[in-house]
Design an enzyme around this catalytic site. Structure first.
Site, PDB file in Angstrom:
ATOM      1  N   ASP A  10      -8.841 -25.527  15.964  1.00  0.00           N
ATOM      2  CA  ASP A  10      -8.539 -26.264  17.199  1.00  0.00           C
ATOM      3  C   ASP A  10      -9.445 -25.713  18.298  1.00  0.00           C
ATOM      4  O   ASP A  10      -9.396 -24.529  18.617  1.00  0.00           O
ATOM      5  CB  ASP A  10      -7.064 -26.073  17.557  1.00  0.00           C
ATOM      6  CG  ASP A  10      -6.623 -26.999  18.692  1.00  0.00           C
ATOM      7  OD1 ASP A  10      -5.455 -27.385  18.706  1.00  0.00           O
ATOM      8  OD2 ASP A  10      -7.455 -27.317  19.569  1.00  0.00           O
ATOM      9  N   ASP A 106     -10.896 -32.667  18.353  1.00  0.00           N
ATOM     10  CA  ASP A 106     -11.166 -31.217  18.405  1.00  0.00           C
ATOM     11  C   ASP A 106     -10.327 -30.429  17.407  1.00  0.00           C
ATOM     12  O   ASP A 106     -10.166 -29.225  17.573  1.00  0.00           O
ATOM     13  CB  ASP A 106     -10.916 -30.686  19.821  1.00  0.00           C
ATOM     14  CG  ASP A 106      -9.458 -30.365  20.088  1.00  0.00           C
ATOM     15  OD1 ASP A 106      -8.596 -31.116  19.598  1.00  0.00           O
ATOM     16  OD2 ASP A 106      -9.193 -29.354  20.752  1.00  0.00           O
ATOM     17  N   GLU A 107      -9.784 -31.110  16.400  1.00  0.00           N
ATOM     18  CA  GLU A 107      -8.825 -30.444  15.533  1.00  0.00           C
ATOM     19  C   GLU A 107      -8.981 -30.913  14.092  1.00  0.00           C
ATOM     20  O   GLU A 107      -9.110 -32.120  13.855  1.00  0.00           O
ATOM     21  CB  GLU A 107      -7.442 -30.898  16.017  1.00  0.00           C
ATOM     22  CG  GLU A 107      -6.391 -29.874  16.032  1.00  0.00           C
ATOM     23  CD  GLU A 107      -5.089 -30.504  16.526  1.00  0.00           C
ATOM     24  OE1 GLU A 107      -4.103 -30.336  15.831  1.00  0.00           O
ATOM     25  OE2 GLU A 107      -5.088 -31.167  17.581  1.00  0.00           O
TER      26      GLU A 107
HETATM   27  P1  TTP Z   1      -5.851 -30.136  22.819  1.00  0.00           P
HETATM   28  O1  TTP Z   1      -6.367 -29.424  21.622  1.00  0.00           O
HETATM   29  O2  TTP Z   1      -4.375 -30.390  22.930  1.00  0.00           O
HETATM   30  O3  TTP Z   1      -6.264 -29.354  24.136  1.00  0.00           O
HETATM   31  P2  TTP Z   1      -7.564 -28.568  24.493  1.00  0.00           P
HETATM   32  O4  TTP Z   1      -8.529 -28.492  23.356  1.00  0.00           O
HETATM   33  O5  TTP Z   1      -8.120 -29.136  25.771  1.00  0.00           O
HETATM   34  O6  TTP Z   1      -6.994 -27.141  24.832  1.00  0.00           O
HETATM   35  P3  TTP Z   1      -6.416 -26.020  23.849  1.00  0.00           P
HETATM   36  O7  TTP Z   1      -6.522 -26.565  22.457  1.00  0.00           O
HETATM   37  O8  TTP Z   1      -7.297 -24.832  24.090  1.00  0.00           O
HETATM   38  O9  TTP Z   1      -5.013 -25.811  24.299  1.00  0.00           O
HETATM   39  O10 TTP Z   1      -6.576 -31.514  22.978  1.00  0.00           O
HETATM   40  C1  TTP Z   1      -7.941 -31.710  22.669  1.00  0.00           C
HETATM   41  C2  TTP Z   1      -8.592 -32.672  23.634  1.00  0.00           C
HETATM   42  O11 TTP Z   1      -7.892 -33.904  23.638  1.00  0.00           O
HETATM   43  C3  TTP Z   1      -8.551 -32.192  25.076  1.00  0.00           C
HETATM   44  O12 TTP Z   1      -9.685 -31.381  25.412  1.00  0.00           O
HETATM   45  C4  TTP Z   1      -8.488 -33.464  25.847  1.00  0.00           C
HETATM   46  C5  TTP Z   1      -7.823 -34.451  24.944  1.00  0.00           C
HETATM   47  N1  TTP Z   1      -6.423 -34.660  25.385  1.00  0.00           N
HETATM   48  C6  TTP Z   1      -6.128 -35.727  26.221  1.00  0.00           C
HETATM   49  O13 TTP Z   1      -7.024 -36.517  26.550  1.00  0.00           O
HETATM   50  N2  TTP Z   1      -4.836 -35.918  26.649  1.00  0.00           N
HETATM   51  C7  TTP Z   1      -3.827 -35.060  26.279  1.00  0.00           C
HETATM   52  O14 TTP Z   1      -2.661 -35.261  26.704  1.00  0.00           O
HETATM   53  C8  TTP Z   1      -4.134 -33.969  25.404  1.00  0.00           C
HETATM   54  C9  TTP Z   1      -3.043 -33.009  24.975  1.00  0.00           C
HETATM   55  C10 TTP Z   1      -5.437 -33.812  24.986  1.00  0.00           C
HETATM   56 MG    MG Z   2      -7.858 -27.936  21.440  1.00  0.00          MG
END
Ligand code: TTP
Ligand code: MG
Length: 392
Positions: A10, A106-107
């Site tokens: 992630d 991103d996962e």
């Molecule tokens: P996440 O993996 O939930 O968040 P992140 O990568 O920004 O932060 P971290 O993993 O370090 O906690 O989500 C990945 C991407 O998806 C995030 O950069 C932006 C997008 N996203 C949205 O557009 N809306 C949302 O509500 C969420 C949770 C994520």
């Molecule tokens: Mg993330």
């Protein structure tokens, strides 16, 4: 570690981290990606860890984020850019395994199989992501999806956490129940009402009681709490086949001509496989006669390929075996059972000469068009109606 080695990757503050990478002025600053705060409507997509210190979170109204962090750098979502980076990261994963299941930009889950030094490989993946994209990832290592996902979230950002079977009781059971993937606010409230606060409480709960209250979902949650999750990592198979077929201007039973057409089709399919980074394991031949009777026949390959000559030889064998000699109206080839091209290094197949030749031809074609270079044999093919297909 048990036979199965699953990792969950992630990326950290994904969209914000990309913008910080691309604009050094934003490094170390609170960066908020999402709607325009001047507009006042819309939400935060993500926030850099610096912005999170002010309480800014994903999905929060942008107006609230502005109140919490008025000096933050607010940027719009550049979806195309993030998709491209996501693909670069996926390409790194495919060097290690074809079993990659992306679950967001991103996962992803990766199944590294058994008998591997999963910790070493997972560390290498984390380092490669950083050295090749300039972005940091958190990685969870375990023996199933549930625990791998839990582990990647353990020490974000730049986390690296391993959960072994023997760690479940000590590390996982003390966590609150909503750390279980699939326990939303509603289920959490129900569980809390019954006094089930931690994953450990859930694991020790009577199966009948949970079933009577939550049905099958209750049983699934109980198994997860015990560290049991049999869900497989499902390889991304959005594209299932790449094909090309041709309908002749006049029906024909000219054997040499049919073989030449087959070569042209093979070149087209091979070129598109290579361009999209695939190898195929199966070739399908499609024949349609003057009465519109259509047959398809498959042949599995000994080695996955994207080499025109191998596709052609396989299709030709299928033609010889399955064509009665009657005039044909249509001839088609399709390649399926696709694998990422990075798997070539993992097979014993290594026909460098053929690969180098087709790659040289490909580079001419990508500059000057597919028809810019042709084999002498193919020059005699008359134009006809052709359909390319990409099936998902
Ligand atoms: P996440 O993996 O939930 O968040 P992140 O990568 O920004 O932060 P971290 O993993 O370090 O906690 O989500 C990945 C991407 O998806 C995030 O950069 C932006 C997008 N996203 C949205 O557009 N809306 C949302 O509500 C969420 C949770 C994520
Ligand atoms: Mg993330």
């Amino acid at each position: 570690m048990r036979a199965k080695a699953i990792i969950h990757v992630d990326m950290d503050a994904f969209y914000a981290a990309i913008e910080q990478r691309d604009n050094p002025d934003l490094k170390g600053k609170p960066v908020i990606i999402g709607a325009d705060p001047k507009n006042g409507r819309g939400v935060v997509s993500t926030a850099s860890y610096e912005a999170r210190r002010y309480g800014v979170r994903s999905a929060m109204p942008i107006s609230q984020a502005y109140r919490l962090c008025p000096h933050g750098f607010f940027l719009p979502v550049n979806g195309e850019k993030y998709k491209k980076v996501s693909q670069e990261i996926k390409d790194i994963f495919y060097r290690y395994t074809p079993l990659v299941e992306p679950i967001a930009l991103d996962e992803a889950f990766l199944d590294l199989g058994g008998n591997v030094d999963v910790i070493h490989i997972a560390k290498e993946i984390q380092n490669k992501i950083y050295s090749e994209t300039g972005l940091s990832a958190s990685i969870g290592v375990s023996y199933n999806k549930f625990l791998a996902k839990l582990a990647s979230d353990w020490k974000k950002p730049r986390g690296f956490f391993v959960i072994r079977e023997e760690d479940v009781k000590k590390k996982v059971w003390p966590l609150p129940v909503d750390k279980i993937w699939g326990v939303g606010p509603k289920t959490k409230q129900l569980l809390l009402n019954w006094g089930i606060t931690t994953i450990g409480c859930l694991a020790k709960c009577s199966p009948d009681l949970l079933k009577s209250k939550l049905g099958q979902h209750g049983e699934e949650l109980r198994l997860l709490a015990l560290g049991i999750d049999e869900r497989p990592v499902k390889a991304d198979s959005s594209v299932k086949s790449i094909g090309k077929e041709t309908t002749f201007l006049h029906d024909t039973n000219d054997r040499e001509y049919l073989k030449t057409v087959l070569l042209t089709l093979s070149e087209n399919v091979g070129y598109r496989l290579r361009k999209n980074g695939y190898l195929c394991n199966t070739i399908m031949l499609k024949l349609r006669n003057s009465d519109f009777k259509t047959i398809t026949r498959n042949q599995s390959l000994n080695e996955p390929t994207n080499i025109d000559q191998v596709i052609y030889e396989t299709a030709k064998t299928l033609l010889i075996k399955n064509w009665s000699g009657e005039p044909l109206r249509l001839l088609g080839i399709s390649a399926s059972n696709l694998l990422p091209e990075s798997m070539r290094q993992l097979t014993f197949f290594n026909d460098d000469r053929n690969i180098n030749l087709v790659k040289a031809i490909d580079s001419i074609r990508s500059k000057h068009g597919f028809g810019s270079i042709k084999r002498a044999r193919v020059l005699q093919v008359k134009p006809s109606k052709g359909d390319e297909s990409v099936n998902g």
